[in-house]
Scaffold this active site. Structure first.
Site, PDB file in Angstrom:
ATOM      1  N   ASP A   1      37.050  44.553  36.902  1.00 26.07           N
ATOM      2  CA  ASP A   1      37.682  44.820  38.206  1.00 26.07           C
ATOM      3  C   ASP A   1      39.068  45.439  38.013  1.00 26.07           C
ATOM      4  O   ASP A   1      39.435  46.399  38.699  1.00 26.07           O
ATOM      5  CB  ASP A   1      37.817  43.530  39.027  1.00 26.07           C
ATOM      6  CG  ASP A   1      36.497  43.108  39.649  1.00 26.07           C
ATOM      7  OD1 ASP A   1      35.668  43.985  39.954  1.00 26.07           O
ATOM      8  OD2 ASP A   1      36.287  41.895  39.833  1.00 26.07           O
TER       9      ASP A   1
ATOM     10  N   LYS B   1      32.318  34.275  40.318  1.00 26.64           N
ATOM     11  CA  LYS B   1      33.131  34.905  39.267  1.00 26.64           C
ATOM     12  C   LYS B   1      33.932  33.895  38.431  1.00 26.64           C
ATOM     13  O   LYS B   1      34.170  34.130  37.254  1.00 26.64           O
ATOM     14  CB  LYS B   1      34.106  35.919  39.876  1.00 26.64           C
ATOM     15  CG  LYS B   1      33.447  37.210  40.329  1.00 26.64           C
ATOM     16  CD  LYS B   1      34.502  38.195  40.818  1.00 26.64           C
ATOM     17  CE  LYS B   1      33.883  39.464  41.342  1.00 26.64           C
ATOM     18  NZ  LYS B   1      34.862  40.472  41.702  1.00 26.64           N
TER      19      LYS B   1
END
Ligand code: NAP
Length: 275
Positions: free
Chosen positions: A107, A71
């Protein structure tokens, strides 16, 4: 007759390492089917990130989810990164816009939407346990919604760094039981309680009655010991499954530019988890 996959099928996927446990293919493929979109979503176990990103452009892959451990590292290979992903310092979504790769982060959106289903965040006092990647996305997201945040972490230096970044206060987790009476919402962002350690809990259950809402971002099991104990004490609870679902919904909408079939994606997710 099989209509697709055919020569026009668009390819989406997830890159991570390991990635075989991912529930994203189940959610996105069922969403494509429900919306009659000629697309397929696959899981790619990637160790050579630079080569994988070159492959997206070379093969015309339309969009990717990005998971652990890529990420943060993926950011340097992208053409552009949106403001929220830059602030969070992590990308979990790549959109291929005519050969240019844009990095985004859903997220925080997943966590905020899951929480806002049960409580308005503005002015609320939130205790976040953990100071890792998910805590960072959640902390920035809920601070933007006007919540006050305290970070408690096992490694206090990490709590301090995150608190500084987000405008929060901080402490070690050894102080959790003493400070818990000062908050509306508790969010566990550590893996404590995750299968196969389902009998573990990050905080003394006795103090849970202090909170109105308790969220656990662990989603395996769906109802962790923390959530069970919180429910027993009258708290509203938010499962990590909701965060997982809503971050995937935001990804679908970024890629496809139409509303995601939420019920279908949730049904597929629950079926996969219970199978
Ligand atoms: P991460 O960056 O590795 O951070 C983990 C955090 O948990 C750190 O603050 C770490 O503390 C703390 N921690 C780990 N083990 C601990 C223990 N035994 N006792 C106390 N604290 C402990 O991980 P992450 O990416 O944030 O992910 C954390 C969890 O969230 C994972 O279980 C992951 O599966 C889940 N998750 C769920 C979703 C969802 O959509 N529901 C999304 C992302 C992640 P130290 O700083 O002291 O090491």
């Amino acid at each position: 007759m099989i209509l697709y996959p055919n020569a026009s099928t668009q390819l989406y996927g997830i890159i991570g390492h390991p990635v075989r446990h991912s529930l994203s293919p189940i959610m996105h493929n069922n969403a494509f089917k429900k919306r009659k979109i000629n697309a397929i979503y696959l899981a790619f176990d990637v160790t050579n990130l630079e080569a994988a990103i070159a492959g997206i452009k070379a093969l015309g892959i339309r969009g990717l989810s990005v998971t652990i451990p890529h990420k943060e590292a993926v950011m340097k290979y992208l053409d552009d990164i949106d403001d929220m992903a830059k602030r969070i310092g992590a990308v979990n979504t790549i959109i291929n816009r005519e050969g240019k790769l844009l990095g985004s982060n859903t997220d925080w959106l997943g966590a905020v939407r899951a929480l806002e289903e049960v409580i308005a965040l503005k002015g609320k006092k939130v205790l976040i346990i953990g100071a890792g990647g998910s805590a960072r996305a959640i902390c920035i997201g809920i601070r933007d919604k006007g919540a006050n945040v305290h970070i408690a972490n096992r490694t206090i230096s990490k709590a301090k760094s995150l608190a500084y970044l987000c405008g929060a206060s901080f402490s070690g987790i050894d102080e959790l039981n003493n400070i818990s009476n000062d908050f509306d919402i508790l969010i566990n962002t550590t893996p404590v309680g995750m299968s196969p350690n389902e009998d573990k809990i990050i905080i003394d259950p006795k103090v849970l009655s202090n909170f109105k809402v308790v969220m656990d971002i662990v989603y395996s099991p769906v109802e962790t010991l923390l959530l069970k104990e919180a429910k027993k004490r009258g708290c509203k609870t938010v499962s990590g499954l909701k965060m997982l679902l809503y971050q995937a919904i935001a990804q679908f909408e970024l890629w496809i530019n139409q509303l995601a079939p939420i019920e279908e994606m949730e049904r597929a997710l629950l079926e996969a988890i219970n199978s």
